[in-house]
Every structure is written in C-alpha cells, then in structure tokens.
Design a protein around this motif. Sequence first.
Motif: not given
Length: 289
Positions: A243-251, A276-289
């Motif tokens: 739910g938190e996703g991954m930060h840009v630096h991890q990627l 979509f962004t999660t805890i900040d603008d550079e942490t992203w998670a998959i948006l399932e649809f």
Amino acid sequence: MNYDYNNQYQTTSYGAQGGMSGGGFVNQYSSQGGSQSSPGSASKTYGKETLRPVTIKQLLEAKQPHPDAEFKVDDVEITQVSFIGQIRNISSQSTNITYKMDDGTGTIEVKQYIDSDAASFMDTDSGPSKPKLVEGVYARAWGRLKAFNNKRHVGAHVIRPIQDHNEIQYHLLEATAVHLYFTRGPPEQFLGTATDDAFKQESSSYGDNAGADAMASNGRSLPQMSPAARKVYEALRSGPQNGEGMHVHQLVNQLGMPYPEVLKAGDELLGNGSIFTTIDDETWAILEF
C-alpha cells in the motif's frame, strides 16, 4: 473519401451538393456533353470518369503527354475536377459566362456554356436568401480541364456559390489528402512507424524486456506508454504490495536508470492513471483498475 491507385476516388458529402440531384454528376455531364466537350471525348474516357478535388496550381501544372491525352496530376489521369476559389471577374458572352477564379495558389478561367439544358443550373434566380455568383464570393466548380491556344481553362458543368465557408478549408484538406495518397501511398503504411523506431531505440538502452506490453493484474491492457514508463510500472508491480509503494530512489537503484528518467516515467504513469502517489510525491504505487 475512397481512393486507390487505379485513380478511382469519390467525393464526399460536400461534393454531392449544388444542383447535382436527379441522376448524379456524371449524368448531368453526359446530358451537356455537346456544349462542354469535343466530339468523341465521352467515348474516350467512358468507364474511367473520376472526380478529383484539386487546387488551381495543380491544374496549371498538370501534365499532358500529347494534345489528345488526358491531363495528369501526380502522374495520375484526371477527367472531372472540383475546386473552390474566389470569383475575381465575371465576363458574359452570348455562348458562355467566364469566371476568373483565384484560390490562393493561382488563377484560372472557368467557362460555363449557356443553353436551355444548363439554365436550371444557373444561380441567377436563387432567391434573396441564397448567395449568387457575383464578384468577390467563393464558389465551387465542377468540370474538365481544357487547353486552347496554349491557355488552360476549366469547362464547368456546375458552378455554385459557397454558403458554408468551412467547405473552403475542407476542400483544401481533401485536395492535400488525395495528393499525399498518390505521391506517398496510403496513410495506413505509416501508422506506428515512428513510434516503433523510437521504442526499439529506447528498449536497447534498458534491456530486451523493456518493450513487453504492460498488463494490469486483471489481464487488461494498460494505456500506451513509453518503454521507460513500462519498466517503472513493471518494477512497481513486482515490488512489495504493502500500500505504500516504492520511492523513486528505490526504483533508480533497482532499474539502473537515471533519476530524471525515472521521474519522467513516473509523471507519464501518473498522467495516464496507471499509478498514484502515496506518502509523498516521489513514492508511487500501482493503481489497479
């Protein structure tokens, strides 16, 4: 519009207007052939009559292999033509009315012969609510390109004033489309070429698997995206789904891609709604649809 390399093309709804009911354009031409064409010309082109949208420049530069041959535009024979221009001058004689027309690419004379059969096509009694063929108005002409004493003119079967000025721009676009078709081929052959080349070039920079189609977990295809965006998406999808996703630096560390490139890919994915962004603008998670 329908075109093919055998010079068979049809005009559109605009070209079907203007006093051309009751049997269509070709039938009207046949009924007035005596005043519009030389003896034998109907039989010479019988079965291969075409109607092509053109500009006046194309008419002036059309090639004629010999005096009895049909004119050619883009190395394709033309028989009937249609164009739009502004009437600059009107000259009336006992046998015809000559309109000098200008479409911005050149000027040419359009002659409409007068006889009892043609009277119904004249706009001299079109009523107060309709524009008439007067100097300064735009008009569409249908006819055949002719040459006399090394001077070209169009023998018009029908000429009518333009009421919807969108038709002017439409005609120029249609003439351009036909020209490109005969000089460069059908547009279908160019679809995806530039995108595919760019895709292959970028894929080689980030690995052979960068070009794989990105699919959502439910099996649905994702929106079209660049190879870099696909790599970022796949990394996010294969990462921990907490739910938190991954930060840009991890990627950046995981993919070995430059930081600005990952940010650009993330912006693309955010823009098409894939993440979509999660805890900040550079942490992203998959948006399932």
